[in-house]
Design a protein around this motif. Sequence first.
Motif, PDB file in Angstrom:
ATOM      1  N   PHE A  19       0.828  -1.183   0.000  1.00 13.69           N
ATOM      2  CA  PHE A  19       0.000   0.000   0.000  1.00 13.69           C
ATOM      3  C   PHE A  19       0.868   1.241   0.000  1.00 13.69           C
ATOM      4  N   VAL A  20       0.319   2.311  -0.574  1.00 13.64           N
ATOM      5  CA  VAL A  20       0.989   3.604  -0.540  1.00 13.64           C
ATOM      6  C   VAL A  20       0.187   4.476   0.415  1.00 13.64           C
ATOM      7  N   ASP A  21       0.818   4.838   1.519  1.00  8.63           N
ATOM      8  CA  ASP A  21       0.156   5.668   2.524  1.00  8.63           C
ATOM      9  C   ASP A  21       0.244   7.129   2.092  1.00  8.63           C
ATOM     10  N   ASP A  27       6.581   2.414  -5.475  1.00  4.78           N
ATOM     11  CA  ASP A  27       7.520   3.509  -5.741  1.00  4.78           C
ATOM     12  C   ASP A  27       7.026   4.425  -6.863  1.00  4.78           C
ATOM     13  N   THR A  28       6.469   3.838  -7.935  1.00  5.86           N
ATOM     14  CA  THR A  28       5.969   4.682  -9.028  1.00  5.86           C
ATOM     15  C   THR A  28       4.759   5.491  -8.575  1.00  5.86           C
ATOM     16  N   LEU A  29       3.916   4.897  -7.736  1.00  3.45           N
ATOM     17  CA  LEU A  29       2.763   5.655  -7.230  1.00  3.45           C
ATOM     18  C   LEU A  29       3.206   6.788  -6.319  1.00  3.45           C
ATOM     19  N   TYR A  76      -3.066   1.694 -12.861  1.00  2.36           N
ATOM     20  CA  TYR A  76      -2.078   2.195 -11.910  1.00  2.36           C
ATOM     21  C   TYR A  76      -2.567   2.102 -10.468  1.00  2.36           C
ATOM     22  N   VAL A  77      -3.841   2.390 -10.261  1.00  2.00           N
ATOM     23  CA  VAL A  77      -4.416   2.320  -8.918  1.00  2.00           C
ATOM     24  C   VAL A  77      -5.535   1.293  -8.943  1.00  2.00           C
TER      25      VAL A  77
END
Length: 180
Positions: free
Chosen positions: A83-85, A118-120, A168-169
């Motif tokens: 997950f991207v916080d 990382d890309t997000l 992407y998401v």
Amino acid sequence: MAKDKQVSTDVVGGAADAAEAKPNKRKRMIIAAAAGVLLLGGGGGAYAFMGGKDAEAADTAEADHGEAAKEEGGHGEGGADQFVDVPAMVVNLRNADGGTHFIKLHFMLVPGAKATPDTLTGKLPLLLDAYQPFLRELRPEDLAGSAAVFRIKEEMLVRANSTLGTGYVKDVLIQDLVQQ
């Protein structure tokens, strides 16, 4: 003779009890059968309502998908999603009465097939820029009810797909949503 009368009344009284017992037994049998039919019908209705065979097929499909993700390597160790916080956002809401209302929103993004965490993280400023106008146009009435979180989540996912592109998401997970 007195004994004969007692015997005959006992026999007649016993016959009367037996005659009354038959309708009571019949009523009990009918009630028990009706209860059984209701239980079976209720169980069948609940099975159909909960999905029946479709739920079993969905569980099988999820298990197959999980095995395929493990075989492909997934997004991280063991095929688990990473997950991207996203840092909490505080945005003022549009309000007709002139008062100040704020929303504090903390959420996480699940990377899709085309993205890594990382890309997000690198594209996060673009995404936050797309979310700001939407969140600022919300009214306090838009946040009322249990469906508000669902609507906000769906709109954020649509905006992520339109900004970054599809794939992407995968999902937006809302951690905190506070209106003040």
